[in-house]
Design a protein around this motif. Structure first.
Motif, PDB file in Angstrom:
ATOM      1  N   ASP A 282       0.839  -1.211   0.000  1.00 32.12           N
ATOM      2  CA  ASP A 282       0.000   0.000   0.000  1.00 32.12           C
ATOM      3  C   ASP A 282       0.868   1.254   0.000  1.00 32.12           C
ATOM      4  O   ASP A 282       0.598   2.208  -0.732  1.00 32.12           O
ATOM      5  N   LEU A 283       1.905   1.248   0.846  1.00 32.13           N
ATOM      6  CA  LEU A 283       2.797   2.407   0.892  1.00 32.13           C
ATOM      7  C   LEU A 283       3.479   2.619  -0.465  1.00 32.13           C
ATOM      8  O   LEU A 283       3.615   3.759  -0.929  1.00 32.13           O
ATOM      9  N   ALA A 284       3.886   1.533  -1.093  1.00 30.87           N
ATOM     10  CA  ALA A 284       4.566   1.638  -2.381  1.00 30.87           C
ATOM     11  C   ALA A 284       3.648   2.195  -3.462  1.00 30.87           C
ATOM     12  O   ALA A 284       4.109   2.826  -4.420  1.00 30.87           O
ATOM     13  N   SER A 285       2.343   1.978  -3.304  1.00 30.26           N
ATOM     14  CA  SER A 285       1.381   2.472  -4.300  1.00 30.26           C
ATOM     15  C   SER A 285       0.678   3.748  -3.842  1.00 30.26           C
ATOM     16  O   SER A 285      -0.386   4.090  -4.360  1.00 30.26           O
ATOM     17  N   SER A 286       1.262   4.436  -2.840  1.00 31.53           N
ATOM     18  CA  SER A 286       0.708   5.710  -2.337  1.00 31.53           C
ATOM     19  C   SER A 286      -0.744   5.554  -1.903  1.00 31.53           C
ATOM     20  O   SER A 286      -1.622   6.345  -2.257  1.00 31.53           O
ATOM     21  N   ASN A 287      -0.992   4.510  -1.130  1.00 37.03           N
ATOM     22  CA  ASN A 287      -2.341   4.212  -0.644  1.00 37.03           C
ATOM     23  C   ASN A 287      -2.281   4.033   0.876  1.00 37.03           C
ATOM     24  O   ASN A 287      -2.405   2.929   1.389  1.00 37.03           O
ATOM     25  N   PRO A 288      -2.082   5.127   1.639  1.00 41.27           N
ATOM     26  CA  PRO A 288      -1.823   4.985   3.078  1.00 41.27           C
ATOM     27  C   PRO A 288      -3.032   4.551   3.900  1.00 41.27           C
ATOM     28  O   PRO A 288      -2.869   4.009   4.986  1.00 41.27           O
ATOM     29  N   PHE A 289      -4.245   4.801   3.401  1.00 39.93           N
ATOM     30  CA  PHE A 289      -5.452   4.489   4.170  1.00 39.93           C
ATOM     31  C   PHE A 289      -6.371   3.577   3.343  1.00 39.93           C
ATOM     32  O   PHE A 289      -7.492   3.947   2.993  1.00 39.93           O
ATOM     33  N   PRO A 290      -5.924   2.368   3.041  1.00 43.23           N
ATOM     34  CA  PRO A 290      -6.598   1.534   2.032  1.00 43.23           C
ATOM     35  C   PRO A 290      -8.009   1.109   2.386  1.00 43.23           C
ATOM     36  O   PRO A 290      -8.815   0.865   1.493  1.00 43.23           O
ATOM     37  N   LEU A 291      -8.325   1.017   3.679  1.00 41.55           N
ATOM     38  CA  LEU A 291      -9.656   0.545   4.060  1.00 41.55           C
ATOM     39  C   LEU A 291     -10.676   1.674   4.148  1.00 41.55           C
ATOM     40  O   LEU A 291     -11.860   1.411   4.371  1.00 41.55           O
ATOM     41  N   TRP A 292     -10.214   2.905   3.939  1.00 43.39           N
ATOM     42  CA  TRP A 292     -11.115   4.046   4.141  1.00 43.39           C
ATOM     43  C   TRP A 292     -11.153   5.022   2.972  1.00 43.39           C
ATOM     44  O   TRP A 292     -12.147   5.695   2.775  1.00 43.39           O
ATOM     45  N   ARG A 293     -10.079   5.102   2.206  1.00 42.78           N
ATOM     46  CA  ARG A 293     -10.095   5.940   1.005  1.00 42.78           C
ATOM     47  C   ARG A 293      -9.026   5.426   0.058  1.00 42.78           C
ATOM     48  O   ARG A 293      -7.928   5.956  -0.015  1.00 42.78           O
ATOM     49  N   SER A 294      -9.402   4.416  -0.682  1.00 44.84           N
ATOM     50  CA  SER A 294      -8.443   3.740  -1.551  1.00 44.84           C
ATOM     51  C   SER A 294      -8.630   4.200  -2.993  1.00 44.84           C
ATOM     52  O   SER A 294      -9.745   4.136  -3.526  1.00 44.84           O
TER      53      SER A 294
END
Length: 369
Positions: A282-294
């Motif tokens: 997730d961090l590598a794909s710039s997705n820090p909050f995947p369960l809430w705003r992906s």
């Protein structure tokens, strides 16, 4: 010596039904209180969001609130701050973040009286970015808990890092994600866990902090409050006076705040934007909050578009509230919006693997109100 600090996160959403709330209290909250009463040397940090405090009082479950207060009064529970309705703080406007922290403090101070004196802060879901550091520090908290994946430096076991917060610094403790998850997913037992703790630091002063949902004990895993937590407390109480070898240490249970007092301050760092559900991918794909705003989650996009719409409507109403009636309606809208920002509606839309249309719809109905 290895110091072990544990935090449990007590939370239910504002949309929770009486039936489920009572079941969670019977399966988890009351048994946990019983374990702590039996093991008087045990210490536990508790994050209870103000929305759950209000729900417990409104649904005839005051004994849970009273029990936590009594344990705090006798020195076994340390309360920590948070956001009242469990919003994802980095994803809401700064003013809403400040308000959520303030109202959580007001609600819990009224319920827990003088035992409510939080030094630490638990951001909901351990969601963090640098923007929330200043309101946390400004609200009087001394330290912040983050997920281990947020740590950008060497893993701390003998120092406490700091982060900058508008001209001051916040002590920053990191959750040991691996050890916490082994407890949460029943991948350890009391003997192995205590033995593992004794090896941290190889005989030198060190610390470990674990954190998880309180509902892990008894609700998610039936009987786990006895099979793991009570048995771990007992095993620690029965340790021999001296460790078995120089590479091991005695284990002592402390509050997280004690770690800030016991260990020297480390350098100032910049934690990564993340949550306790964020992976390295997730961090590598710039997705820090995947369960809430992906990114790419269409439902998340629609949900946050509607949240932004509601925030805009409220700002417009407040700006043009030039008479008593208009101010009354703007205040009602303002009060309705706070619980509508709770995190669960987004979590249930994440498809990782959580997916529940009624829970998504309940959040939508709160925003509609």
């Amino acid at each position: 010596m290895t110091y072990w600090a544990q935090l449990l996160h007590f939370y239910q959403p504002p949309t929770q039904t009486h039936e489920v709330l009572e079941r969670v209290a019977n399966e988890s909250y009351r048994p946990l209180l019983g374990v702590l009463r039996e093991h008087r040397a045990a210490k536990l940090a508790v994050n209870i969001n103000g929305v759950l405090t209000e729900l417990l009082l409104a649904h005839g479950l005051r004994d849970v609130v009273d029990g936590l207060r009594e344990l705090a009064e006798r020195g076994q529970v340390e309360f920590v701050g948070s956001g009242k309705f469990h919003p994802i703080l980095p994803l809401i406007p700064g003013a809403a973040c400040e308000r959520s922290i303030r109202e959580n403090n007001e609600t819990n101070a009224a319920a827990f009286n003088q035992s409510w004196n939080p030094r630490g802060f638990f951001p909901p879901e351990l969601c963090f970015d640098s923007a929330i550091a200043s309101p946390i520090a400004a609200s009087g908290h001394e330290w912040l808990l983050l997920s281990g994946i947020a740590c950008p430096a060497d893993w701390p076991i003998d120092q406490v890092y700091r982060i900058s917060a508008k001209g001051q610094t916040l002590a920053t403790l990191f959750r040991d994600d691996a050890r916490s998850n082994r407890i949460s997913f029943r991948e350890t037992d009391p003997a192995d866990f205590v033995d593992d703790l004794s090896r941290v630091g190889a005989g030198s002063l060190a610390y470990v902090l674990t954190a998880m949902d309180a509902e892990t004990y008894g609700h998610h895993i039936r009987g786990w409050e006895r099979q793991f937590l009570a048995a771990t407390y007992q095993r620690i109480a029965e340790q021999p006076p001296e460790p078995q070898s120089r590479s091991r240490s005695r284990v002592e249970i402390v509050f997280p705040s004690a770690l800030v007092d016991l260990f020297p301050p480390g350098p100032v760092i910049e934690p990564l934007a993340s949550s306790w559900s964020t992976s390295h991918d997730d961090l590598a794909s710039s997705n820090p909050f995947p369960l809430w705003r992906s990114p790419g989650n269409t439902v998340h996009e629609l949900q946050w578009e509607y949240v932004d719409h509601c925030l805009g409507l409220l700002e417009l109403a407040q700006r043009h509230a030039t008479n008593a009636a208009a101010r009354q309606f703007a205040d009602i809208a303002d009060q309705r919006l706070q619980p509508a920002l709770h995190s669960c509606q987004f979590w249930w839309a994440s498809r990782r693997p959580m997916w529940d249309v009624p829970m998504i719809h309940r959040g939508f109905l709160l925003l509609n109100e």
